[in-house]
Structure formats: structure tokens, C-alpha cells
Scaffold this active site. Structure first.
Site, PDB file in Angstrom:
ATOM      1  N   ASN A 135       0.848  -1.187   0.000  1.00 44.09           N
ATOM      2  CA  ASN A 135       0.000   0.000   0.000  1.00 44.09           C
ATOM      3  C   ASN A 135       0.886   1.240   0.000  1.00 44.09           C
ATOM      4  O   ASN A 135       1.674   1.459   0.925  1.00 44.09           O
ATOM      5  CB  ASN A 135      -0.908   0.002   1.234  1.00 44.09           C
ATOM      6  CG  ASN A 135      -1.929   1.120   1.203  1.00 44.09           C
ATOM      7  OD1 ASN A 135      -1.607   2.269   0.939  1.00 44.09           O
ATOM      8  ND2 ASN A 135      -3.180   0.785   1.482  1.00 44.09           N
ATOM      9  N   HIS A 136       0.749   2.066  -1.057  1.00 45.15           N
ATOM     10  CA  HIS A 136       1.617   3.221  -1.230  1.00 45.15           C
ATOM     11  C   HIS A 136       1.387   4.304  -0.175  1.00 45.15           C
ATOM     12  O   HIS A 136       2.213   5.210  -0.013  1.00 45.15           O
ATOM     13  CB  HIS A 136       1.416   3.812  -2.630  1.00 45.15           C
ATOM     14  CG  HIS A 136       2.676   4.273  -3.286  1.00 45.15           C
ATOM     15  ND1 HIS A 136       3.785   4.666  -2.578  1.00 45.15           N
ATOM     16  CD2 HIS A 136       3.003   4.415  -4.596  1.00 45.15           C
ATOM     17  CE1 HIS A 136       4.740   5.027  -3.419  1.00 45.15           C
ATOM     18  NE2 HIS A 136       4.306   4.880  -4.641  1.00 45.15           N
ATOM     19  N   ALA A 137       0.283   4.236   0.562  1.00 39.03           N
ATOM     20  CA  ALA A 137       0.059   5.189   1.638  1.00 39.03           C
ATOM     21  C   ALA A 137       1.100   5.000   2.746  1.00 39.03           C
ATOM     22  O   ALA A 137       1.438   5.937   3.465  1.00 39.03           O
ATOM     23  CB  ALA A 137      -1.345   5.028   2.211  1.00 39.03           C
TER      24      ALA A 137
END
Length: 217
Positions: free
Chosen positions: A182-184
Site C-alpha cells: 500500500n503506497h500510503a
């Protein structure tokens, strides 16, 4: 109660990126890397242990070495678990699968002692998913029939922070390892640190028998 720490998002260096990627319909990305695994395979064979279990344990150790892979959203809070476990599917007699829950342990002997009975039971039970409420885990599946070069992963919900990993068939001394991040929470740097640690553990499988500290235990 599962332990975790709350991240102060007001002072968190990642806040701007987190807020940005949280707006995406799907902020996740997949990365597939070929990993040298011949030595790990030979070590498993020489010691009479499961190559699947040894690889899974190395993956579990590598995942826990990267803090960003242990970060989640819980309600309106951003949290980080000190330690996460792994959920993995085991093929049943009717060629379905039953997932088992594997705890992170101090060494491989403790891991295989706990996991082997679960695997044997799963093989003889009806196929069914394992449903859990918390997110103190990641998913890892073995696809031993295919030496793939890319793969995408199913998602329970877009934007899930739970990493999902698949590793494939050993060929020419290497196995493909693909993971959804997850790029968050995770950038290429953090994903690279995971793969670098996995490469190091695969290259030194004897270290998996040596005891290491497990946070939160």
C-alpha cells in the site's frame, strides 16, 4: 489484546504522502522480484525439513524487519504493530484450500513445531477461508507449479494496508516473489528493504535456526 503503538500523524514525516495516497481508489502496487533460493532449498533438503515452511518463515522474518509493512489504519488512528503474523493457504484433499495462522517465532524450530500440526489438520478438513477481525498479519501464498514473472493480488477492499505476497516455483536456482504494498505506507525504498532482507535470509539459511528477538513477546 493485541499491542500496537499509535503514530502521531501531526509530526509523522509521512503525513503528506499518506494523505495523498489515501485519496486513491486503489493506492496499492505490486512488485515481483526473482530471489536466489537454491541454498535455502538445499539446506531444507539436508536438514529434512519442509522447503515451503523454511521459505515461509524467512518471508515472515523479512516482513517483520520493515516497520512500514506493519502499519495500518485502525478507526481514525494510524498504528504500527510491533510484530505481525502470517496467514497462508494449505491445499485440502479436494484441491481447495484452508488458511492457517502462523505466529512469528524466535527461530525456525519453534515455527515448524507450531505450524506442522496445523498443516496436517488443514489437509484433511473442508476448504474454507479464515476470517479475522484484526490486521496484525499479512497474507502469503505459495504457487509451486508456476515460475511467474508478474502477478496481481485479490483485495478484500481497495486500499487495504495488509501486504499480500505470493512466491512461485524454483527454477534455475531462483523463485519469483511478488508482493502487493500500500503506497500510503510503503514506497519503493521500503519495498526494496523487504526484498533485500529476504535475499539475505535466503542466502544465509542457517541464521533461521538462530534465535532472534520477537517484538511484543
Amino acid at each position: 489484546m493485541i499491542a500496537y503503538k499509535i503514530i502521531d500523524t501531526q509530526t509523522w514525516p509521512r503525513k503528506a504522502h499518506f494523505d495523498f495516497y489515501r485519496q486513491f481508489a486503489n493506492p496499492c502496487f505490486n512488485l515481483c522480484v526473482p530471489i536466489e533460493a537454491q541454498r535455502l532449498y538445499e539446506t531444507a533438503k539436508d536438514n529434512g525439513v519442509s522447503f515451503f515452511q523454511l521459505a515461509l518463515y524467512a518471508i515472515l522474518r523479512a516482513t517483520n524487519s520493515v516497520p512500514q509493512l506493519k502499519q495500518r489504519v485502525l478507526g481514525d488512528k494510524v498504528i504500527e504493530y510491533p510484530n505481525i503474523e502470517v496467514m497462508t493457504p494449505i491445499m485440502t484433499a479436494n484441491e481447495g484450500f484452508r488458511q492457517i495462522w502462523c505466529e512469528n517465532t524466535a527461530d525456525f524450530l519453534s515455527f515448524t513445531k507450531a505450524v506442522t500440526p496445523q498443516i496436517e489438520i488443514a489437509k484433511t478438513t473442508e476448504a474454507a477461508p479464515l476470517r479475522v477481525q484484526k490486521e496484525n498479519f499479512f497474507c502469503a501464498s505459495c504457487l509451486p507449479w508456476v515460475h511467474f514473472s508478474a502477478i496481481t493480488h485479490a483485495e478484500f477492499s481497495f486500499g487495504s494496508a495488509v501486504p499480500t505476497l505470493t512466491w512461485g516455483k524454483l527454477k534455475d536456482g531462483k523463485i519469483p516473489v511478488a508482493c502487493k504494498f500500500n503506497h500510503a505506507f510503503v514506497d519503493g525504498l521500503h519495498a526494496s528493504r523487504f526484498f533485500m532482507q529476504l535475499e539475505a535470509l535466503f542466502a544465509d539459511p542457517d541464521s533461521l535456526w538462530r534465535e532472534h528477538p520477537v517484538e511484543g513477546r
